[in-house]
Motif scaffolding. Sequence first.
Motif, PDB file in Angstrom:
ATOM      1  N   PRO A 176     -27.508 -90.772   1.482  1.00 20.36           N
ATOM      2  CA  PRO A 176     -27.841 -89.342   1.466  1.00 20.36           C
ATOM      3  C   PRO A 176     -27.080 -88.532   2.520  1.00 20.36           C
ATOM      4  O   PRO A 176     -27.082 -87.315   2.465  1.00 20.36           O
ATOM      5  N   THR A 177     -26.420 -89.192   3.449  1.00 17.90           N
ATOM      6  CA  THR A 177     -25.734 -88.467   4.527  1.00 17.90           C
ATOM      7  C   THR A 177     -24.623 -87.555   4.022  1.00 17.90           C
ATOM      8  O   THR A 177     -24.201 -86.652   4.744  1.00 17.90           O
ATOM      9  N   VAL A 178     -24.160 -87.753   2.789  1.00 17.03           N
ATOM     10  CA  VAL A 178     -23.105 -86.885   2.247  1.00 17.03           C
ATOM     11  C   VAL A 178     -23.667 -85.626   1.576  1.00 17.03           C
ATOM     12  O   VAL A 178     -22.900 -84.749   1.185  1.00 17.03           O
ATOM     13  N   ILE A 179     -24.978 -85.528   1.463  1.00 17.19           N
ATOM     14  CA  ILE A 179     -25.579 -84.369   0.783  1.00 17.19           C
ATOM     15  C   ILE A 179     -25.187 -83.040   1.433  1.00 17.19           C
ATOM     16  O   ILE A 179     -24.809 -82.105   0.718  1.00 17.19           O
ATOM     17  N   GLU A 216     -22.478 -82.200   2.909  1.00 16.30           N
ATOM     18  CA  GLU A 216     -21.097 -81.929   2.518  1.00 16.30           C
ATOM     19  C   GLU A 216     -21.023 -81.497   1.047  1.00 16.30           C
ATOM     20  O   GLU A 216     -20.258 -80.597   0.688  1.00 16.30           O
ATOM     21  N   MET A 217     -21.835 -82.123   0.202  1.00 17.24           N
ATOM     22  CA  MET A 217     -21.885 -81.747  -1.212  1.00 17.24           C
ATOM     23  C   MET A 217     -22.344 -80.295  -1.360  1.00 17.24           C
ATOM     24  O   MET A 217     -21.754 -79.514  -2.116  1.00 17.24           O
ATOM     25  N   VAL A 218     -23.392 -79.947  -0.630  1.00 11.75           N
ATOM     26  CA  VAL A 218     -23.932 -78.581  -0.692  1.00 11.75           C
ATOM     27  C   VAL A 218     -22.905 -77.580  -0.164  1.00 11.75           C
ATOM     28  O   VAL A 218     -22.764 -76.484  -0.716  1.00 11.75           O
ATOM     29  N   GLU A 219     -22.181 -77.962   0.865  1.00  9.23           N
ATOM     30  CA  GLU A 219     -21.154 -77.077   1.418  1.00  9.23           C
ATOM     31  C   GLU A 219     -20.077 -76.784   0.364  1.00  9.23           C
ATOM     32  O   GLU A 219     -19.622 -75.651   0.230  1.00  9.23           O
ATOM     33  N   LYS A 220     -19.698 -77.795  -0.409  1.00 13.90           N
ATOM     34  CA  LYS A 220     -18.710 -77.595  -1.476  1.00 13.90           C
ATOM     35  C   LYS A 220     -19.274 -76.649  -2.547  1.00 13.90           C
ATOM     36  O   LYS A 220     -18.549 -75.815  -3.085  1.00 13.90           O
ATOM     37  N   TRP A 221     -20.583 -76.781  -2.839  1.00 16.58           N
ATOM     38  CA  TRP A 221     -21.222 -75.877  -3.783  1.00 16.58           C
ATOM     39  C   TRP A 221     -21.207 -74.445  -3.249  1.00 16.58           C
ATOM     40  O   TRP A 221     -20.894 -73.500  -3.988  1.00 16.58           O
ATOM     41  N   LYS A 222     -21.524 -74.277  -1.983  1.00 18.09           N
ATOM     42  CA  LYS A 222     -21.528 -72.936  -1.385  1.00 18.09           C
ATOM     43  C   LYS A 222     -20.142 -72.299  -1.432  1.00 18.09           C
ATOM     44  O   LYS A 222     -20.018 -71.079  -1.468  1.00 18.09           O
ATOM     45  N   LYS A 223     -19.099 -73.130  -1.462  1.00 19.03           N
ATOM     46  CA  LYS A 223     -17.721 -72.622  -1.540  1.00 19.03           C
ATOM     47  C   LYS A 223     -17.250 -72.445  -2.980  1.00 19.03           C
ATOM     48  O   LYS A 223     -16.092 -72.137  -3.212  1.00 19.03           O
ATOM     49  N   GLY A 224     -18.145 -72.676  -3.962  1.00 24.60           N
ATOM     50  CA  GLY A 224     -17.805 -72.367  -5.333  1.00 24.60           C
ATOM     51  C   GLY A 224     -17.771 -73.518  -6.324  1.00 24.60           C
ATOM     52  O   GLY A 224     -17.578 -73.297  -7.513  1.00 24.60           O
ATOM     53  N   ALA A 225     -17.947 -74.751  -5.885  1.00 26.30           N
ATOM     54  CA  ALA A 225     -17.928 -75.881  -6.816  1.00 26.30           C
ATOM     55  C   ALA A 225     -19.207 -75.891  -7.646  1.00 26.30           C
ATOM     56  O   ALA A 225     -20.302 -75.767  -7.102  1.00 26.30           O
ATOM     57  N   SER A 226     -19.067 -76.053  -8.964  1.00 27.55           N
ATOM     58  CA  SER A 226     -20.258 -76.130  -9.816  1.00 27.55           C
ATOM     59  C   SER A 226     -20.765 -77.563  -9.931  1.00 27.55           C
ATOM     60  O   SER A 226     -21.937 -77.779 -10.237  1.00 27.55           O
ATOM     61  N   THR A 227     -19.890 -78.527  -9.706  1.00 27.56           N
ATOM     62  CA  THR A 227     -20.273 -79.940  -9.675  1.00 27.56           C
ATOM     63  C   THR A 227     -19.527 -80.632  -8.543  1.00 27.56           C
ATOM     64  O   THR A 227     -18.387 -80.273  -8.231  1.00 27.56           O
ATOM     65  N   VAL A 228     -20.193 -81.608  -7.955  1.00 32.46           N
ATOM     66  CA  VAL A 228     -19.586 -82.446  -6.926  1.00 32.46           C
ATOM     67  C   VAL A 228     -20.040 -83.868  -7.209  1.00 32.46           C
ATOM     68  O   VAL A 228     -21.239 -84.131  -7.305  1.00 32.46           O
ATOM     69  N   VAL A 229     -19.084 -84.775  -7.386  1.00 33.10           N
ATOM     70  CA  VAL A 229     -19.403 -86.164  -7.674  1.00 33.10           C
ATOM     71  C   VAL A 229     -18.967 -87.013  -6.495  1.00 33.10           C
ATOM     72  O   VAL A 229     -17.869 -86.836  -5.958  1.00 33.10           O
TER      73      VAL A 229
END
Length: 182
Positions: free
Chosen positions: A106-109, A111-124
């Motif tokens: 879960p430690t990458v969550i 970073e995943m959310v940060e990518k979403w905040k910058k416009g990514a609709s999906t992060v795998v």
Amino acid sequence: MSKSRPVLEIILPVYNEQEVLSPLINELDQVLEELRRTMEVGYLFVNDGSNDETPAKLEVLAHERDDVRVVNLLHNFGHSAALQAGLDHFDGDVCILMDADLQDSPTVIPEMVEKWKKGASTVVVERGARAEAHGWMFKLFYKVYHGMAQRMPPIDFGTFCLMDATTVQRLRKLTEQSRYFP
């Protein structure tokens, strides 16, 4: 959860996970502590017909915590069906699909959310070492799968991903009865 701030929901399919629920929640709470300052964060557990103490433990969690919701399936339908049930009950701005066994960190969550905040609709998230643990059977499955699939998913990716609400809405419109998520 109020809608004044973005809502993140972690969707967790569970099947006979009584031993891992407490460590899972503890680790997620630690990782998500900083995110809770800017977002509403909740957990949506999908009990896939567990026959151990998982349902009782989830009931206690949901009773004790406002940020926990539980969907109970009548029997074990399988991982993909549990994920779909989670998506069908998702009600937020962004979700993360994550297995409850803590094999994906879960430690990458954040970073995943940060990518979403910058416009990514999906992060795998790439599995890395987890894929190696599956050995030759894992690789054989994907070799056969890649031979049949029109679009080939990468071998080192699983279901640990982030999707925004628009992506979830699109998935809900798909009509396949048997879905394979990775």
